[in-house]
Design a protein around this motif. Structure first.
Motif, PDB file in Angstrom:
ATOM      1  N   ILE A  70       3.702  47.406 112.418  1.00 44.41           N
ATOM      2  CA  ILE A  70       4.253  48.191 113.364  1.00 44.41           C
ATOM      3  C   ILE A  70       5.221  48.733 113.011  1.00 44.41           C
ATOM      4  CG2 ILE A  70       5.546  47.737 115.658  1.00 44.41           C
ATOM      5  CD1 ILE A  70       4.180  45.029 115.688  1.00 44.41           C
ATOM      6  N   THR A  71       5.158  50.294 113.268  1.00 44.50           N
ATOM      7  CA  THR A  71       6.087  50.940 112.721  1.00 44.50           C
ATOM      8  C   THR A  71       6.237  52.171 113.613  1.00 44.50           C
ATOM      9  OG1 THR A  71       6.556  52.438 110.588  1.00 44.50           O
ATOM     10  CG2 THR A  71       4.348  52.270 111.468  1.00 44.50           C
ATOM     11  N   LYS A  72       7.098  53.338 113.228  1.00 44.16           N
ATOM     12  CA  LYS A  72       7.030  54.481 114.039  1.00 44.16           C
ATOM     13  C   LYS A  72       6.277  55.807 113.189  1.00 44.16           C
ATOM     14  CE  LYS A  72      11.546  55.747 115.078  1.00 44.16           C
ATOM     15  NZ  LYS A  72      11.363  55.354 116.473  1.00 44.16           N
ATOM     16  N   LYS A  73       5.901  56.551 114.039  1.00 41.74           N
ATOM     17  CA  LYS A  73       5.057  57.651 113.456  1.00 41.74           C
ATOM     18  C   LYS A  73       5.574  58.640 112.503  1.00 41.74           C
ATOM     19  CE  LYS A  73       2.027  57.920 117.752  1.00 41.74           C
ATOM     20  NZ  LYS A  73       1.767  58.858 118.799  1.00 41.74           N
ATOM     21  N   ASP A  74       6.940  58.782 112.536  1.00 45.44           N
ATOM     22  CA  ASP A  74       7.641  59.705 111.497  1.00 45.44           C
ATOM     23  C   ASP A  74       7.829  58.895 110.166  1.00 45.44           C
ATOM     24  OD1 ASP A  74       9.710  58.029 112.505  1.00 45.44           O
ATOM     25  OD2 ASP A  74      11.265  59.475 113.003  1.00 45.44           O
ATOM     26  N   ILE A  75       7.515  57.528 110.290  1.00 44.86           N
ATOM     27  CA  ILE A  75       7.565  56.767 108.799  1.00 44.86           C
ATOM     28  C   ILE A  75       6.436  56.783 108.019  1.00 44.86           C
ATOM     29  CG2 ILE A  75       7.961  54.547 107.860  1.00 44.86           C
ATOM     30  CD1 ILE A  75       9.782  53.995 110.225  1.00 44.86           C
ATOM     31  N   ASP A  76       6.328  57.200 106.899  1.00 50.05           N
ATOM     32  CA  ASP A  76       5.088  57.394 105.839  1.00 50.05           C
ATOM     33  C   ASP A  76       4.650  55.922 105.592  1.00 50.05           C
ATOM     34  OD1 ASP A  76       3.220  58.265 104.403  1.00 50.05           O
ATOM     35  OD2 ASP A  76       4.734  58.655 102.572  1.00 50.05           O
ATOM     36  N   THR A  77       3.361  55.684 106.147  1.00 51.83           N
ATOM     37  CA  THR A  77       2.850  54.519 105.821  1.00 51.83           C
ATOM     38  C   THR A  77       1.332  54.729 105.156  1.00 51.83           C
ATOM     39  OG1 THR A  77       2.049  54.164 108.037  1.00 51.83           O
ATOM     40  CG2 THR A  77       3.940  52.946 107.359  1.00 51.83           C
ATOM     41  N   SER A  78       1.093  55.920 105.002  1.00 49.95           N
ATOM     42  CA  SER A  78      -0.278  56.485 104.348  1.00 49.95           C
ATOM     43  C   SER A  78      -0.617  55.574 103.242  1.00 49.95           C
ATOM     44  CB  SER A  78      -0.078  58.016 103.965  1.00 49.95           C
ATOM     45  OG  SER A  78       0.764  58.341 103.013  1.00 49.95           O
ATOM     46  N   TYR A  79       0.241  55.276 102.383  1.00 54.26           N
ATOM     47  CA  TYR A  79      -0.090  54.481 101.320  1.00 54.26           C
ATOM     48  C   TYR A  79      -0.419  52.897 101.411  1.00 54.26           C
ATOM     49  CZ  TYR A  79       4.868  52.725 101.781  1.00 54.26           C
ATOM     50  OH  TYR A  79       5.811  52.397 102.349  1.00 54.26           O
ATOM     51  N   LEU A  80      -0.267  52.546 102.870  1.00 53.83           N
ATOM     52  CA  LEU A  80      -0.964  51.242 102.994  1.00 53.83           C
ATOM     53  C   LEU A  80      -2.193  51.406 103.672  1.00 53.83           C
ATOM     54  CD1 LEU A  80       2.433  49.895 104.872  1.00 53.83           C
ATOM     55  CD2 LEU A  80       1.611  49.520 102.470  1.00 53.83           C
ATOM     56  N   SER A  81      -3.083  51.410 102.932  1.00 53.41           N
ATOM     57  CA  SER A  81      -4.509  51.777 103.401  1.00 53.41           C
ATOM     58  C   SER A  81      -5.238  50.166 103.844  1.00 53.41           C
ATOM     59  CB  SER A  81      -5.519  52.183 102.239  1.00 53.41           C
ATOM     60  OG  SER A  81      -5.479  51.196 101.242  1.00 53.41           O
ATOM     61  N   ASN A  82      -6.279  50.302 104.701  1.00 52.51           N
ATOM     62  CA  ASN A  82      -7.101  48.990 105.247  1.00 52.51           C
ATOM     63  C   ASN A  82      -6.198  48.143 105.824  1.00 52.51           C
ATOM     64  OD1 ASN A  82      -9.252  50.151 104.020  1.00 52.51           O
ATOM     65  ND2 ASN A  82      -8.549  49.145 101.906  1.00 52.51           N
ATOM     66  N   ILE A  83      -5.021  48.569 106.409  1.00 55.14           N
ATOM     67  CA  ILE A  83      -4.190  47.812 107.469  1.00 55.14           C
ATOM     68  C   ILE A  83      -3.975  48.286 108.707  1.00 55.14           C
ATOM     69  CG2 ILE A  83      -1.858  46.642 107.410  1.00 55.14           C
ATOM     70  CD1 ILE A  83      -1.299  46.587 104.657  1.00 55.14           C
ATOM     71  N   ASP A  84      -4.430  47.598 109.888  1.00 56.42           N
ATOM     72  CA  ASP A  84      -4.125  48.197 111.210  1.00 56.42           C
ATOM     73  C   ASP A  84      -2.722  48.397 111.378  1.00 56.42           C
ATOM     74  OD1 ASP A  84      -4.902  48.964 113.767  1.00 56.42           O
ATOM     75  OD2 ASP A  84      -5.418  47.144 114.312  1.00 56.42           O
ATOM     76  N   ILE A  85      -2.579  49.417 112.212  1.00 55.25           N
ATOM     77  CA  ILE A  85      -0.968  50.071 112.364  1.00 55.25           C
ATOM     78  C   ILE A  85      -0.794  50.181 113.921  1.00 55.25           C
ATOM     79  CG2 ILE A  85       0.594  52.009 112.086  1.00 55.25           C
ATOM     80  CD1 ILE A  85      -0.454  52.362 109.420  1.00 55.25           C
ATOM     81  N   ILE A  86       0.388  49.834 114.592  1.00 54.43           N
ATOM     82  CA  ILE A  86       0.488  50.254 115.956  1.00 54.43           C
ATOM     83  C   ILE A  86       1.862  50.804 115.928  1.00 54.43           C
ATOM     84  CG2 ILE A  86       1.339  49.180 117.961  1.00 54.43           C
ATOM     85  CD1 ILE A  86      -0.472  46.905 117.694  1.00 54.43           C
ATOM     86  N   TYR A  87       2.078  51.849 116.521  1.00 55.93           N
ATOM     87  CA  TYR A  87       3.264  52.698 116.493  1.00 55.93           C
ATOM     88  C   TYR A  87       4.059  52.258 117.875  1.00 55.93           C
ATOM     89  CZ  TYR A  87       1.104  55.736 113.191  1.00 55.93           C
ATOM     90  OH  TYR A  87       0.191  55.855 112.332  1.00 55.93           O
ATOM     91  N   ASP A  88       5.446  52.298 117.504  1.00 62.25           N
ATOM     92  CA  ASP A  88       6.288  51.533 118.524  1.00 62.25           C
ATOM     93  C   ASP A  88       6.392  52.536 119.762  1.00 62.25           C
ATOM     94  OD1 ASP A  88       8.139  53.950 117.767  1.00 62.25           O
ATOM     95  OD2 ASP A  88      10.024  52.598 117.568  1.00 62.25           O
ATOM     96  N   ASP A  89       5.968  53.614 119.898  1.00 57.92           N
ATOM     97  CA  ASP A  89       6.070  54.263 121.111  1.00 57.92           C
ATOM     98  C   ASP A  89       4.832  53.680 122.413  1.00 57.92           C
ATOM     99  OD1 ASP A  89       3.347  55.196 120.158  1.00 57.92           O
ATOM    100  OD2 ASP A  89       3.849  57.209 120.329  1.00 57.92           O
ATOM    101  N   SER A  90       4.078  52.667 121.724  1.00 61.19           N
ATOM    102  CA  SER A  90       3.278  52.225 122.661  1.00 61.19           C
ATOM    103  C   SER A  90       4.026  50.943 123.448  1.00 61.19           C
ATOM    104  CB  SER A  90       2.086  51.363 121.911  1.00 61.19           C
ATOM    105  OG  SER A  90       2.441  50.491 120.794  1.00 61.19           O
ATOM    106  N   PHE A  91       5.067  50.722 123.226  1.00 60.45           N
ATOM    107  CA  PHE A  91       5.738  49.563 123.938  1.00 60.45           C
ATOM    108  C   PHE A  91       6.234  50.042 125.218  1.00 60.45           C
ATOM    109  CE2 PHE A  91       7.918  48.061 119.782  1.00 60.45           C
ATOM    110  CZ  PHE A  91       6.638  47.778 119.246  1.00 60.45           C
ATOM    111  N   ILE A  92       6.083  51.501 125.733  1.00 62.82           N
ATOM    112  CA  ILE A  92       6.305  51.773 126.971  1.00 62.82           C
ATOM    113  C   ILE A  92       5.205  51.199 127.930  1.00 62.82           C
ATOM    114  CG2 ILE A  92       7.067  54.038 126.227  1.00 62.82           C
ATOM    115  CD1 ILE A  92       4.477  55.372 127.095  1.00 62.82           C
ATOM    116  N   GLN A  93       4.182  50.509 127.663  1.00 67.27           N
ATOM    117  CA  GLN A  93       3.288  49.825 128.490  1.00 67.27           C
ATOM    118  C   GLN A  93       3.849  48.583 128.854  1.00 67.27           C
ATOM    119  OE1 GLN A  93      -0.504  49.534 126.327  1.00 67.27           O
ATOM    120  NE2 GLN A  93      -0.440  51.570 125.517  1.00 67.27           N
ATOM    121  N   ASP A  94       3.508  48.241 130.212  1.00 62.31           N
ATOM    122  CA  ASP A  94       3.832  47.121 130.821  1.00 62.31           C
ATOM    123  C   ASP A  94       2.788  45.993 131.122  1.00 62.31           C
ATOM    124  OD1 ASP A  94       6.577  46.909 130.332  1.00 62.31           O
ATOM    125  OD2 ASP A  94       7.046  48.504 131.994  1.00 62.31           O
ATOM    126  N   SER A  95       1.338  46.543 130.827  1.00 61.51           N
ATOM    127  CA  SER A  95       0.376  45.628 131.041  1.00 61.51           C
ATOM    128  C   SER A  95       0.202  44.692 130.288  1.00 61.51           C
ATOM    129  CB  SER A  95      -0.948  46.723 131.361  1.00 61.51           C
ATOM    130  OG  SER A  95      -1.123  47.118 130.080  1.00 61.51           O
TER     131      SER A  95
END
Length: 497
Positions: A104-129
């Motif tokens: 779980i990270t932010k879109k402006d943080i480089d995580t391109s070197y972490l291959s084959n790991i699922d990523i969630i960006y923190d702007d998805s936290f706006i959901q309340d369902s």
């Protein structure tokens, strides 16, 4: 029965749903809003099929980071937080140990070197369902010895160590803190510690258990005492738990005289030695406040003993680390594992700790775990693990513990635990460094390095280590002097400073 730290949150959501839980800058969330966002993220995690697995958070200090903590707990997983500015090499090293199932990270943080790991960006936290049925199903399988988090510290061999802490340890610790220091729903806390530093455990979980309010303050702002003091005043802060280096800085710069803080009544510190001289300055300004010196390594869930400063001390005294927290026992042994008792005043030994606060060991490192989590030498009747802190302590005449520092090369810098071997291991990797040694003196790290040319090692290390681990001074030598064992003579280096 409380078995999950989320139980604290659920109780407070029922009693104080609309009360402000967390504040950072212009952002704030009520307990109900915070809980819904954590449920939403937890539902997303569960739907990905991730369960009882490590979740890596690469995030700055923020409310979203706290949401991620509780989403991991709600989804039956455990979290590891590392600073968003951590060098790539260290992130990779941690991932090799942790093998996270999700980042779980932010879109402006480089995580391109972490291959084959699922990523969630923190702007998805706006959901309340969220799916309450799914969350309850996962929760029904939870027990209090399940992991809550893994905090990585530096390792003496250059490999980070993952301290594994269970829910039960944090639950027990939170009960102790809130009861001992009378933390209530009326308290307003100001967090200084980075959220990846175990001192933040007190701030976060005490707040949630009691329905208090926690202000997260950006760490860079503490360089501006007048701003921070005014912030504490404007927001009616009643409690702070800060590392001594900040308290020392504010005392030395006369910051305490800038703004009066009528609401501040609890001032706690831990992570390094607090000098009496600066403590006395703080006490002169806040005569009615409770001051407490808290002590403990990461391996025992933040702190294992405490000392409430209830009398005057001379500037050259050593402030005690005090007595054991509830449900904790402190044992002092000499090098031959003979018990040193309270009646043996000022006889030095190594501090060991037992109780529910103990870590479950180092993540995927049985050898290191077995080396410091040992059978209680007082008996061999059943499994009774104690943790060797490596700190040199002694009882004073009142039977209260004093701490004199580390047994080995492990040091504290700005409240962070640093093992000098990790710095040396990284520095010697430079192509022009033949050998190196770190010396900790006068609260600063000096790196001596053997090379035929002057090297900008600071820039080199800035790319590979957290900022607090980068030495302040650098000294080039043509060759190191060695002792009779053929090792670098560190005493010679220390005496040259």
């Amino acid at each position: 029965m409380i078995t999950n730290v989320d139980d604290f949150l659920q109780k407070t959501v029922k009693t104080h749903p609309n009360k402000t839980a967390f504040v950072m800058g212009q952002e704030s969330l009520t307990y109900s809003e915070f809980d819904n966002k954590a449920k939403s993220l937890a539902t997303t995690i569960i739907n990905k099929g991730i369960y009882k697995s490590p979740i890596l958070l690469i995030l700055p200090k923020s409310i979203n980071t706290l949401i991620s903590f509780f989403a991991a707990a709600k989804s039956g997983n455990y979290y590891t937080l590392i600073d968003d500015k951590t060098p790539k090499e260290r992130v990779i090293s941690i991932c090799n140990i942790l093998e996270p199932k999700l980042v779980i990270t932010k879109k402006d943080i480089d995580t391109s070197y972490l291959s084959n790991i699922d990523i969630i960006y923190d702007d998805s936290f706006i959901q309340d369902s969220f799916d309450d049925v799914l969350l309850k199903k996962v929760r029904s399988k939870h027990i209090d010895t399940d992991l809550l988090y893994v905090f990585f510290t530096s390792g003496s061999t250059g490999t980070p160590k993952g301290v594994s802490i269970a829910h039960k340890s944090v639950i027990d610790y939170t009960f102790f803190v809130t009861e001992t220091f009378d933390i209530t729903e009326n308290d307003i806390l100001a967090n200084q510690s980075p959220l990846y530093f175990d001192n933040s455990v007190l701030d976060i979980f005490s707040t949630i258990k009691k329905g208090a309010t926690l202000h997260l303050i950006e760490n860079s702002l503490f360089a501006f005492p007048k701003y921070i003091m005014q912030y504490l005043c404007d927001n009616k802060i009643s409690m702070i738990f800060w590392v001594p280096s900040i308290l020392i800085y504010y005392a030395n710069t006369n910051a305490l005289s800038l703004v009066k803080l009528p609401n501040l009544n609890k001032i706690f510190f831990a992570g390094e030695i607090m000098p009496i001289k600066q403590l006395n300055i703080w006490r002169s300004f806040y005569k009615d406040a409770v001051f407490a010196n808290l002590y403990g390594p990461t391996e025992i869930t933040d702190i294992c003993c405490y000392y409430i400063v209830d009398r005057d001390w001379k500037d050259d005294d050593i402030i005690p680390i005090g007595r054991a927290c509830n449900n904790t026992e402190l044992l002092v042994f000499d090098n031959d594992l003979n018990l040193i008792t309270e009646n043996e005043s000022f006889k030095k030994g190594i501090l060991y700790v037992r109780g529910t606060s103990l870590s479950l060991g180092y993540y995927k490192d049985k050898a290191k775990t077995d080396a410091v989590f040992i059978q209680n030498p007082l008996h061999n009747n059943y499994l009774d693990l104690i943790y060797k802190t490596g700190d040199v302590v002694a009882y004073n005449d009142e039977g209260i513990l004093l701490c004199y520092g580390r047994e080995d090369s492990q040091v504290k810098v700005y409240g962070h635990r640093v093992e000098l071997g990790e710095i040396e291991n990284i520095a010697i990797a430079h192509k022009d460094v033949k050998n190196c040694a770190c010396i900790f003196k006068n609260e600063e790290i000096t790196l001596f390095y053997e090379s035929h040319i002057e090297i900008d090692l600071r820039s080199f290390l800035n790319l590979k280590l957290p900022s607090y681990m980068v030495p302040k001074h650098y000294v080039r030598v043509d060759t190191f002097k060695v002792n009779q064992n053929g090792k670098i003579d560190r005493n010679v280096l220390a005496n040259s400073l």
